[in-house]
Design an enzyme around this catalytic site. Structure first.
Site, PDB file in Angstrom:
ATOM      1  N   ASP A  26       0.815  -1.223   0.000  1.00 42.55           N
ATOM      2  CA  ASP A  26       0.000   0.000   0.000  1.00 42.55           C
ATOM      3  C   ASP A  26       0.849   1.273   0.000  1.00 42.55           C
ATOM      4  O   ASP A  26       0.317   2.374   0.122  1.00 42.55           O
ATOM      5  CB  ASP A  26      -0.915   0.030   1.238  1.00 42.55           C
ATOM      6  CG  ASP A  26      -2.231  -0.722   1.020  1.00 42.55           C
ATOM      7  OD1 ASP A  26      -2.694  -0.823  -0.137  1.00 42.55           O
ATOM      8  OD2 ASP A  26      -2.819  -1.184   2.028  1.00 42.55           O
ATOM      9  N   ARG A  67       0.746  -1.700   7.539  1.00 40.65           N
ATOM     10  CA  ARG A  67       1.242  -0.468   6.919  1.00 40.65           C
ATOM     11  C   ARG A  67       2.213   0.297   7.813  1.00 40.65           C
ATOM     12  O   ARG A  67       2.790   1.310   7.367  1.00 40.65           O
ATOM     13  CB  ARG A  67       0.066   0.446   6.517  1.00 40.65           C
ATOM     14  CG  ARG A  67      -0.831  -0.160   5.441  1.00 40.65           C
ATOM     15  CD  ARG A  67      -1.714   0.886   4.778  1.00 40.65           C
ATOM     16  NE  ARG A  67      -0.920   1.843   3.992  1.00 40.65           N
ATOM     17  CZ  ARG A  67      -1.424   2.941   3.432  1.00 40.65           C
ATOM     18  NH1 ARG A  67      -2.710   3.232   3.567  1.00 40.65           N
ATOM     19  NH2 ARG A  67      -0.650   3.769   2.735  1.00 40.65           N
ATOM     20  N   ARG A  80      -9.660   5.427  11.145  1.00 42.67           N
ATOM     21  CA  ARG A  80      -8.198   5.326  11.192  1.00 42.67           C
ATOM     22  C   ARG A  80      -7.573   6.312  12.191  1.00 42.67           C
ATOM     23  O   ARG A  80      -6.969   5.897  13.172  1.00 42.67           O
ATOM     24  CB  ARG A  80      -7.612   5.565   9.788  1.00 42.67           C
ATOM     25  CG  ARG A  80      -8.098   4.582   8.717  1.00 42.67           C
ATOM     26  CD  ARG A  80      -7.556   3.190   8.931  1.00 42.67           C
ATOM     27  NE  ARG A  80      -8.023   2.259   7.925  1.00 42.67           N
ATOM     28  CZ  ARG A  80      -7.411   2.004   6.768  1.00 42.67           C
ATOM     29  NH1 ARG A  80      -6.292   2.612   6.461  1.00 42.67           N
ATOM     30  NH2 ARG A  80      -7.917   1.114   5.925  1.00 42.67           N
ATOM     31  N   HIS A 117     -11.314   6.976   5.007  1.00 41.57           N
ATOM     32  CA  HIS A 117     -10.389   8.101   5.171  1.00 41.57           C
ATOM     33  C   HIS A 117     -11.124   9.372   4.741  1.00 41.57           C
ATOM     34  O   HIS A 117     -11.928   9.329   3.796  1.00 41.57           O
ATOM     35  CB  HIS A 117      -9.170   7.966   4.230  1.00 41.57           C
ATOM     36  CG  HIS A 117      -8.029   7.153   4.751  1.00 41.57           C
ATOM     37  ND1 HIS A 117      -7.274   6.337   3.917  1.00 41.57           N
ATOM     38  CD2 HIS A 117      -7.477   7.044   5.986  1.00 41.57           C
ATOM     39  CE1 HIS A 117      -6.308   5.769   4.635  1.00 41.57           C
ATOM     40  NE2 HIS A 117      -6.414   6.179   5.879  1.00 41.57           N
ATOM     41  N   CYS A 135      -5.093   9.626  -2.996  1.00 42.92           N
ATOM     42  CA  CYS A 135      -4.343   8.694  -2.143  1.00 42.92           C
ATOM     43  C   CYS A 135      -2.898   8.551  -2.614  1.00 42.92           C
ATOM     44  O   CYS A 135      -2.006   8.268  -1.819  1.00 42.92           O
ATOM     45  CB  CYS A 135      -4.977   7.308  -2.162  1.00 42.92           C
ATOM     46  SG  CYS A 135      -6.651   7.238  -1.574  1.00 42.92           S
TER      47      CYS A 135
HETATM   48  N1  ARG Z   1      -5.383   0.042   1.164  1.00 41.71           N
HETATM   49  C1  ARG Z   1      -5.065   1.323   1.733  1.00 41.71           C
HETATM   50  C2  ARG Z   1      -5.586   1.382   3.154  1.00 41.71           C
HETATM   51  O1  ARG Z   1      -6.640   0.897   3.404  1.00 41.71           O
HETATM   52  C3  ARG Z   1      -5.633   2.415   0.905  1.00 41.71           C
HETATM   53  C4  ARG Z   1      -5.205   3.773   1.369  1.00 41.71           C
HETATM   54  C5  ARG Z   1      -5.776   4.866   0.530  1.00 41.71           C
HETATM   55  N2  ARG Z   1      -5.258   6.103   0.883  1.00 41.71           N
HETATM   56  C6  ARG Z   1      -5.966   7.203   1.131  1.00 41.71           C
HETATM   57  N3  ARG Z   1      -5.352   8.314   1.295  1.00 41.71           N
HETATM   58  N4  ARG Z   1      -7.271   7.163   1.230  1.00 41.71           N
HETATM   59  O2  ARG Z   1      -4.955   1.919   4.029  1.00 41.71           O
END
Ligand code: ARG
Length: 276
Positions: free
Chosen positions: A72, A97, A147, A176, A270
């Site tokens: 990612d 991550r 998050r 997000h 993203c």
């Molecule tokens: N697979 C990543 C996650 O879930 C995607 C992140 C996308 N980034 C963003 N800025 N929305 O963390």
């Protein structure tokens, strides 16, 4: 409503990361299905086109080397928050991550950020960079719910010296802030109302002088995951309704296809960390 003048586009500096090691190997948001194959070559082509759109608009694009095992990492927006030369490092919610944060901080330090030691701060609070933190000129918007932790607020206010506005995200598809809202100018944003609670919708209505409301079908292709330079708005080309709304509002929308990265829940924004 047709506007003839928008803010003059300002050339920007972005940090991006090639999706060389992109994969969907785990599922940390509802878009991710490890059983669905991804085409890495296609992801790279699509990503290059995005980069070329930015450079074609006169923006500067830096790239950070992708790290094997961090599929990612292409989503550079999550790597940090950079405003006025100051950096707040990311701290990722999910272990998959977490190593990305150090890679981005290292790149920033190697490129002159924090040379005096004071302006680069690591974060104790979970925060996923510009994924949830949006600079809106007179304030910083922060999305919570999936998050980024509320505890990041004092760090942001203290480091950047700006008021911090908290917004509650309520729909897991829009996990997000940058999947549900895009700041177009200091006074104008586009957003998906259903992704926020009532109080957050009221807060946004009070802050922005103009709010463009995305329709379900545009939000559902991550149409709001867009990058604005004040006039040009780079967004997923599948978001045709939002593209028309932006044009009606006096912006110049530019569609890009990031269908491979959408399999991980990502879009143009993203992939793009703005270095302010
Ligand atoms: N697979 C990543 C996650 O879930 C995607 C992140 C996308 N980034 C963003 N800025 N929305 O963390």
């Amino acid at each position: 409503m047709t506007h003839t003048t928008r803010v003059t586009p300002r050339s920007r500096t972005y940090l991006m990361c090639s999706p060389e090691y992109f994969a969907v190997e785990y599922a940390i948001n509802p878009w991710m299905n490890p059983d669905e194959p991804v085409d890495v070559d296609r992801a790279i082509d699509q990503w290059r086109r995005l980069r070329d759109v930015f450079t074609g608009l006169g923006h500067t694009v830096h790239t950070i080397a992708p790290v094997p095992g961090l599929p990612d990492m292409v989503f550079a927006a999550n790597g940090a928050t950079v405003i006025d030369g100051k950096v707040l490092g990311a701290r990722f919610r999910y272990p998959e991550r977490q190593p990305e944060a150090a890679a981005y901080l290292r790149w920033l330090r190697e490129h002159g950020y924090g040379r005096d030691g004071a302006l680069v701060r690591e974060s104790v609070a979970v925060n996923e960079g510009e994924g949830d933190i949006a600079f809106a000129g007179r304030a910083i918007l922060v999305g919570h719910g999936f998050r980024t932790a509320e505890a990041v607020t004092p760090d942001l206010a203290d480091l950047f010296g700006l008021p911090v506005i908290s917004l509650q995200l309520v729909d897991p598809r829009f996990y997000h802030l940058d999947t549900a809202l895009t700041v177009l100018t200091d006074d104008v944003a586009a957003y998906y109302p259903a992704a926020f609670d009532d109080a957050s919708r009221a807060t946004l209505a009070g802050y922005f002088t103009e709010l463009i409301e995305a329709k379900d079908e545009d939000a559902e292709v991550l149409g709001l995951n867009a990058v604005s330079d004040g006039r040009h708005v780079v967004l997923p080309e599948q978001a045709t309704g939002l593209t028309a709304q932006l044009a009606d509002a006096g912006f110049s929308p530019i569609g890009v296809d990031l269908s491979e990265l959408l399999k991980a829940g990502g879009g143009p924004k993203c992939c793009t960390l703005e270095l302010r």
